[in-house]
Design a protein around this motif. Structure first.
Motif, short mmCIF file in Angstrom:
data_model
loop_
_atom_site.label_atom_id
_atom_site.label_comp_id
_atom_site.label_asym_id
_atom_site.label_seq_id
_atom_site.Cartn_x
_atom_site.Cartn_y
_atom_site.Cartn_z
N VAL A 149 16.90 31.98 17.23
CA VAL A 149 16.16 33.19 16.89
C VAL A 149 16.50 33.53 15.45
O VAL A 149 17.62 33.91 15.14
N PRO A 205 23.32 29.92 20.26
CA PRO A 205 22.30 30.97 20.12
C PRO A 205 22.85 32.28 19.54
O PRO A 205 22.25 32.86 18.64
N GLU A 206 23.98 32.77 20.07
CA GLU A 206 24.45 34.07 19.63
C GLU A 206 25.02 34.02 18.22
O GLU A 206 24.76 34.90 17.41
N ILE A 209 7.09 37.18 21.42
CA ILE A 209 7.55 37.44 22.78
C ILE A 209 6.38 37.65 23.73
O ILE A 209 6.35 37.11 24.83
N LEU A 215 10.51 41.85 28.22
CA LEU A 215 11.72 41.02 28.32
C LEU A 215 12.55 41.38 29.54
O LEU A 215 13.16 40.53 30.16
N PRO A 220 11.94 38.15 32.01
CA PRO A 220 12.79 37.47 31.04
C PRO A 220 12.57 35.96 31.04
O PRO A 220 12.49 35.34 30.00
N MET A 258 10.68 34.23 27.86
CA MET A 258 11.68 33.69 26.93
C MET A 258 12.00 32.24 27.23
O MET A 258 12.79 31.63 26.54
N ALA A 308 15.73 30.34 26.97
CA ALA A 308 16.74 31.11 26.24
C ALA A 308 17.42 32.13 27.15
O ALA A 308 18.56 32.49 26.94
N ALA A 309 16.70 32.59 28.18
CA ALA A 309 17.25 33.65 29.02
C ALA A 309 18.22 33.06 30.03
O ALA A 309 17.96 33.03 31.22
N ARG A 310 19.32 32.54 29.52
CA ARG A 310 20.30 31.94 30.43
C ARG A 310 21.30 32.96 30.88
O ARG A 310 21.63 33.85 30.12
N LEU A 342 26.75 40.94 23.75
CA LEU A 342 26.44 41.13 22.34
C LEU A 342 25.21 42.02 22.23
O LEU A 342 24.09 41.57 22.44
N ALA A 391 20.05 38.54 29.76
CA ALA A 391 21.33 38.06 29.24
C ALA A 391 21.08 37.30 27.95
O ALA A 391 19.95 36.95 27.63
N VAL A 397 20.27 35.90 24.48
CA VAL A 397 19.37 36.26 23.39
C VAL A 397 18.43 37.39 23.81
O VAL A 397 18.18 38.32 23.03
N ALA A 398 17.93 37.33 25.04
CA ALA A 398 17.01 38.39 25.50
C ALA A 398 17.72 39.74 25.49
O ALA A 398 17.14 40.75 25.10
N MET A 410 20.10 40.70 23.51
CA MET A 410 20.20 41.13 22.11
C MET A 410 18.89 41.77 21.66
O MET A 410 18.89 42.82 21.01
N VAL A 467 16.42 42.99 23.54
CA VAL A 467 16.08 44.20 24.29
C VAL A 467 16.87 45.40 23.74
O VAL A 467 16.30 46.47 23.50
#
Lengths: 308, 314
Positions: free
Chosen positions: A38, A98-99, A250, A295, A299, A303, A306-308, B56, B108, B110-111, B113, B115
């Motif tokens: 992202v 990702p983060e 999104i 989202l 989710p 997404m 990515a929505a793990r 996060l 959870a 990325v989503a 973050m 949201v």
């Protein structure tokens, strides 16, 4: 002006927004689709495109057409190269976690924004459009003798705005052909499906990532160059553009080019039309909450992985 | 010394040092350190969610602003006393954190973050929308009369410093206590491996929600105190930047350490303060710090200290 012509005018302005937005969001979506990154700094690549357009156009001189064409070529190339360099020096070393990549691209956002502030200054500067003929548009009215064409005062669009719409359509069609019909596009799609497997088949995944990140940024920069004769170039212009492209990507479904384009048209048009009826702040609140709720309640659907 | 003794000595020592500094520091730094202590409470609140639970969030500015406006609006418009309006600020932040937590924790990674970012942006725009009451970007300036707590005028520098130190000490020792409790251990377990925590029979959602509410309330306490101590309530505190700052402070000081948020806030505050003499583009420093930290020291100052010298650091 009557309501009908007014709505047509709002939709035409909306179509210009949609065209620019679609280009930008396609870049964001491509980067997320292939790399699962992202890119929060995407808005700053758009801003850099606009600022570089001003720099190039004022350095070249020799009439607005020459300057604009030079900017159209130079700015996306420069920004794309910059983004590819950022990928190799920063994102690659984070293993595309990702983060952590989000935090790093937030850092990149501030670095680009503040360097622009230092080098270019806080002023908003315009670039002259290469052509800007005003085209009046007709409207149909039912008079005493059946439907009649007439030209309402103020209902018009400039040739440059039509060019922006056409250029966006052409570039997106080109991008689609590139992704589906060329070997490089095939390699990119293979990497998108399964990076490790692609690597096992001898695809240079690292170079694909750098290329995709550069291409995504170049699309944003191109959108920036196209918008700068309509809006002015300013070092803070990336923030709102980023927010809108997030919304588009999104809603449209990440990684899907067709979904992105449809969502861009939807959002761009409705942005133009909604802001006619509601206050712009309220329209933005509705839009941001809409994204959040999409989202929250879908989710996985929107997404993807990515929505793990 | 035993582990427990060392912890109390370290954190008690920090509070004692800050108390001594109240009488030593020149006026300019006196004000700065008071500000840093309040902002460190915000960072500690953020650390509960990010550092200890691994959530996060990119939207904590909404909790800071909820505390600030929850305190400021009744104080400004209704003339509520400082104590009651502070409590109102806490309640506003806790309520918002509960509502946002219930929704955002359905997602959870990325989503989550995005949201939180979107909710925070909506909160910021809402403040602007009700500009009649909030005065938007211009903000509200609280009168001296509304900043008197139990007969003490909080606009006086020394009273302000002591109040900031008091809040800071409460937040510091609360965090220290919490992370040594079973509850705190569960939060760390969720951060390290959510599936395993769930498999062990913990209700992960409920613990994460508790973490968000505590984190939001502590951030709101910082916001309310900031408004009360410095007399200004403004929409700029709800902007995206103020969601990024605590992330930066916590990353710099060391996520998941009790003392880290204070170190990070102090370091960053003075880095920006000093660089402001050189350039107006002070966010450049923040950007560079973020990139360099994620690249070279994802554990931050506190994490490096823990890794090299003091494995016991809580």
């Amino acid at each position: 002006m009557d309501f009908g012509p007014y709505l047509l005018l709002a939709s035409l302005e909306g179509a210009v927004t949609a065209a620019v937005l679609a280009l930008m969001a396609a870049g964001l979506s491509l980067v997320f689709g292939v790399m699962r990154v992202v890119n929060v700094a995407h808005g700053e690549f758009y801003m850099l495109g606009a600022v570089l357009a001003w720099v190039v156009a004022s350095a070249v001189g020799g009439g607005p057409v020459l300057g604009f064409v030079a900017a159209l070529v130079v700015a996306p190339l420069l920004v794309g190269a910059l983004a590819a360099a950022a990928d190799v020096t920063v994102l690659k070393r984070l293993d595309y976690d990702p983060e952590r990549t989000i935090v790093a691209t937030i850092g990149l956002l501030y670095i680009l924004q503040q360097l622009t502030l230092m080098g270019y200054g806080p002023e908003a500067r315009p670039v002259a459009p290469p052509f800007n003929a005003r085209l009046a548009l007709p409207w149909v009215e039912w008079g005493d003798a059946g439907p009649q064409l007439y030209w309402p005062w103020g209902l018009s669009i400039t040739s440059y705005k039509l060019f922006v719409i056409g250029a966006a359509v052409a570039v997106l069609a080109g991008l689609w052909l590139f992704m589906t019909r060329t070997r490089v596009g095939l390699v990119m799609r293979a990497t998108q499906l399964d990076g490790e497997m692609a690597q096992a088949f001898g695809i240079p995944v690292e170079r694909v990532y750098a290329g995709v990140f550069g291409l995504g940024a170049a699309l944003a920069a191109l959108a920036g160059v196209l918008i700068v004769p309509i809006q002015q170039a300013h070092y803070l212009m990336g923030g709102e553009a980023l927010l809108l492209s997030f919304i588009v990507v999104i809603i449209g479904g990440l990684g899907s080019l067709a979904g992105t384009v449809i969502a861009a048209v939807l959002i761009g048009m409705s942005d133009g039309i909604i802001s006619v009826f509601f206050s712009p702040t309220l329209a933005k609140i509705i839009a941001t909450l809409l994204v959040a709720f999409v989202l929250v309640f879908r989710p996985r659907g929107l997404m993807g992985k990515a929505a793990r | 010394m035993t582990g427990r003794g060392r912890e109390i000595a370290l954190h008690g020592g920090l509070v004692a040092l800050l108390a001594v500094l109240a009488f030593v520091l020149p006026a300019y730094h006196h004000g700065n350190v008071a500000r840093v202590m309040v902002l460190a409470v915000y960072a500690m609140g953020y650390n509960l969610a990010f550092g200890y639970t691994g959530l996060l969030s990119l939207g904590h500015a909404m909790f800071f602003a909820a505390g600030m406006y929850g305190m400021g609006l009744p104080a400004y418009h209704l003339g509520l006393g400082a104590g009651l309006s502070f409590v109102a600020g806490l309640a506003a932040a806790a309520g918002l954190a509960l509502a946002v937590g219930v929704l955002a924790l359905r997602t959870a990674g990325v989503a989550f973050m995005i949201v939180t970012l979107m909710f925070s942006q909506a909160a910021y725009l809402t403040i602007l929308l009700f500009g009649t009451y909030t005065r938007g970007d211009e903000g509200l300036v609280l009168t001296r009369a509304s900043r008197v707590l139990a007969g003490v005028d909080l606009s006086d520098p020394m009273a302000r410093y002591v109040a900031a130190l008091g809040l800071f000490a409460v937040a510091l020792f609360f965090t220290l206590w919490l992370v040594r409790q079973p509850e705190g251990r569960v939060l760390v377990a969720i951060r390290e491996n959510e599936e395993r925590a769930e498999l062990l029979g913990y209700n992960v959602f409920r613990h994460k929600l508790a973490a968000i509410v505590l984190s939001g309330t502590m951030s709101g306490a910082a916001g309310a105190a900031y408004g009360l101590l410095f007399g200004y309530v403004g929409a700029s505190f709800a902007e995206v930047q103020y969601s990024i700052f605590p992330l930066l402070w916590v990353l710099l000081g060391g996520a998941g350490t009790v003392i880290g948020p204070f170190l990070g806030t102090l370091f960053m505050f003075y880095l920006i303060d000093l660089s402001a003499d050189i350039t107006s583009a002070y966010m450049l420093i923040a950007g560079l710090a973020l990139v360099l930290l994620t690249l070279f020291a994802p554990q931050g100052l506190g994490g490096e200290i823990r890794r090299r010298w003091a494995g016991w650091l809580p």
